[in-house]
Enzyme design. Sequence first.
Site, PDB file in Angstrom:
ATOM      1  N   PHE A 131      -9.967  -3.327  10.488  1.00 21.94           N
ATOM      2  CA  PHE A 131      -8.613  -3.789  10.207  1.00 21.94           C
ATOM      3  C   PHE A 131      -7.865  -3.846  11.539  1.00 21.94           C
ATOM      4  O   PHE A 131      -7.953  -2.915  12.341  1.00 21.94           O
ATOM      5  CB  PHE A 131      -7.928  -2.820   9.241  1.00 21.94           C
ATOM      6  CG  PHE A 131      -6.613  -3.321   8.727  1.00 21.94           C
ATOM      7  CD1 PHE A 131      -6.561  -4.280   7.725  1.00 21.94           C
ATOM      8  CD2 PHE A 131      -5.425  -2.839   9.241  1.00 21.94           C
ATOM      9  CE1 PHE A 131      -5.348  -4.759   7.248  1.00 21.94           C
ATOM     10  CE2 PHE A 131      -4.204  -3.304   8.783  1.00 21.94           C
ATOM     11  CZ  PHE A 131      -4.164  -4.265   7.780  1.00 21.94           C
ATOM     12  N   ASP A 200     -12.051   5.782   9.072  1.00 23.49           N
ATOM     13  CA  ASP A 200     -10.913   5.243   8.327  1.00 23.49           C
ATOM     14  C   ASP A 200     -11.388   5.027   6.891  1.00 23.49           C
ATOM     15  O   ASP A 200     -12.312   4.254   6.638  1.00 23.49           O
ATOM     16  CB  ASP A 200     -10.464   3.924   8.953  1.00 23.49           C
ATOM     17  CG  ASP A 200      -9.234   3.331   8.281  1.00 23.49           C
ATOM     18  OD1 ASP A 200      -9.071   3.518   7.055  1.00 23.49           O
ATOM     19  OD2 ASP A 200      -8.452   2.642   8.964  1.00 23.49           O
ATOM     20  N   TYR A 225      -1.882   4.264  -0.882  1.00 24.19           N
ATOM     21  CA  TYR A 225      -1.257   3.289  -1.776  1.00 24.19           C
ATOM     22  C   TYR A 225      -2.262   2.313  -2.375  1.00 24.19           C
ATOM     23  O   TYR A 225      -1.873   1.438  -3.154  1.00 24.19           O
ATOM     24  CB  TYR A 225      -0.154   2.513  -1.057  1.00 24.19           C
ATOM     25  CG  TYR A 225      -0.502   1.967   0.309  1.00 24.19           C
ATOM     26  CD1 TYR A 225      -1.260   0.815   0.447  1.00 24.19           C
ATOM     27  CD2 TYR A 225      -0.053   2.606   1.458  1.00 24.19           C
ATOM     28  CE1 TYR A 225      -1.574   0.318   1.690  1.00 24.19           C
ATOM     29  CE2 TYR A 225      -0.362   2.121   2.716  1.00 24.19           C
ATOM     30  CZ  TYR A 225      -1.127   0.975   2.828  1.00 24.19           C
ATOM     31  OH  TYR A 225      -1.446   0.484   4.070  1.00 24.19           O
ATOM     32  N   LYS A 226      -3.536   2.442  -2.064  1.00 26.07           N
ATOM     33  CA  LYS A 226      -4.549   1.557  -2.638  1.00 26.07           C
ATOM     34  C   LYS A 226      -5.153   2.233  -3.874  1.00 26.07           C
ATOM     35  O   LYS A 226      -4.498   2.325  -4.916  1.00 26.07           O
ATOM     36  CB  LYS A 226      -5.607   1.219  -1.587  1.00 26.07           C
ATOM     37  CG  LYS A 226      -5.059   0.514  -0.347  1.00 26.07           C
ATOM     38  CD  LYS A 226      -6.165   0.153   0.617  1.00 26.07           C
ATOM     39  CE  LYS A 226      -5.632  -0.318   1.961  1.00 26.07           C
ATOM     40  NZ  LYS A 226      -4.847  -1.556   1.890  1.00 26.07           N
ATOM     41  N   ARG A 374     -10.311 -12.414  -2.394  1.00 24.18           N
ATOM     42  CA  ARG A 374     -10.686 -11.000  -2.453  1.00 24.18           C
ATOM     43  C   ARG A 374     -10.229 -10.407  -3.778  1.00 24.18           C
ATOM     44  O   ARG A 374      -9.062 -10.519  -4.159  1.00 24.18           O
ATOM     45  CB  ARG A 374     -10.046 -10.250  -1.280  1.00 24.18           C
ATOM     46  CG  ARG A 374     -10.665  -8.898  -1.002  1.00 24.18           C
ATOM     47  CD  ARG A 374     -10.060  -8.271   0.236  1.00 24.18           C
ATOM     48  NE  ARG A 374      -8.662  -7.905   0.033  1.00 24.18           N
ATOM     49  CZ  ARG A 374      -8.041  -6.939   0.705  1.00 24.18           C
ATOM     50  NH1 ARG A 374      -8.671  -6.259   1.640  1.00 24.18           N
ATOM     51  NH2 ARG A 374      -6.774  -6.674   0.481  1.00 24.18           N
TER      52      ARG A 374
END
Length: 408
Positions: A131, A200, A225-226, A374
Amino acid sequence: MSETSRDALRERALKLDATDPLAGRRELFALDDGVYLDGNSLGALPVHVPARVQDVLTRQWGELRIRSWDESGWWTAPERIGDRIAPLVGAAAGQIVVGDSTSVNVFKAVVAAARIAGEGRDEILVDATTFPTDGYIAASAARLTGHRLVPVAPADVPAALGPRTAAVLLNQVDYRSGRLHDLPGLTAAVHAAGAVAVWDLCHSAGALPVGLDEHGVDLAVGCTYKYLNGGPGSPAYLYVAERHQAAFDSPLPGWNSHADPFGMTPGYAPADGSVRGRVGTPDIVSMLTLEAALDVWDGVAVDTVRAKSLALTDFFLECVEAYVPAGRVASVTPAAHAERGSQVALRCDEAEAVMRRLIERGVVGDLRRPDVLRFGFTPLYVGFADAERAARVLAEVLAEIPPSGPAA
């Protein structure tokens, strides 16, 4: 495809949902009649959270005010909530602290890892497919510590390691493709070279077993938050293995990580344990929102979540193959279970227009430019009927949009 075949897939979806051990968890979330497949960007709201946040605002802040730092447990929240996250990533208590953003925690972890590695090691390896923010932060950390940054594909890490390697920053799951990287094997390779492994976990925590302690990971970071459903901008977390806590030298030594934070002394003395990962005053409202959201995990085994995740993504790929005309999409997510996270990424030349129409029809995924659709599968609230419907609507949308070229 014949209507009989479509009916067979729909019937299978209903049977799979009927025997799903996690099916009852769906009612714990605020969902509508659509299909929400973007929990790998923002998890759905657990229905009990607003009332809990209202208590934080009206009673803890509104009535108790400053007393809540002690009486409501505000001061100890970063470590307390860290201990609730710990079982979801395979860590014992006392090694995770919650606070700040993922980016800030990546910075702390990479700089601390370079310092732990010691003299004579002047290279930081970073996942070249990571990312973007991780790469930006790693580059800054390298400049700060006088190290050389070496971008490398995860599969090439073992060959790139050497006596000059100080730290290696990797993502467990690739955010674009959903590829699951070999955390145990790569961590072992990093250690064999005498370096420090930083992982990560943003796209893996809450979706699959991580095993931080089991696999000897040194440092790790992740967002909440995922798949952890902590809410937009909810605080991230930092894992520091117990064996490294005494040597953990944070580049952001704020007053909250001081051994005597209210002593207000000019000299910094770090606290013991995971508290060293703190910086400034915690974001209490967001943090306690996260704490409330974590209740949906009570009684849930991560292995059960992983089994459903693989079954869901297998079934979705089967439905896509059955419904979508050949050549319109191509999966870039590995078929092998050992290499797959909890999402399916489909390359499609018309991706932007397709995703826009999917969302209009109640199937919410997201777009990764220029050409990737996605779809994230959150096993706590996504079912097999959702997967079948998403594939069916995808085929309908593609039938309306002329192809602009072959799928890669």
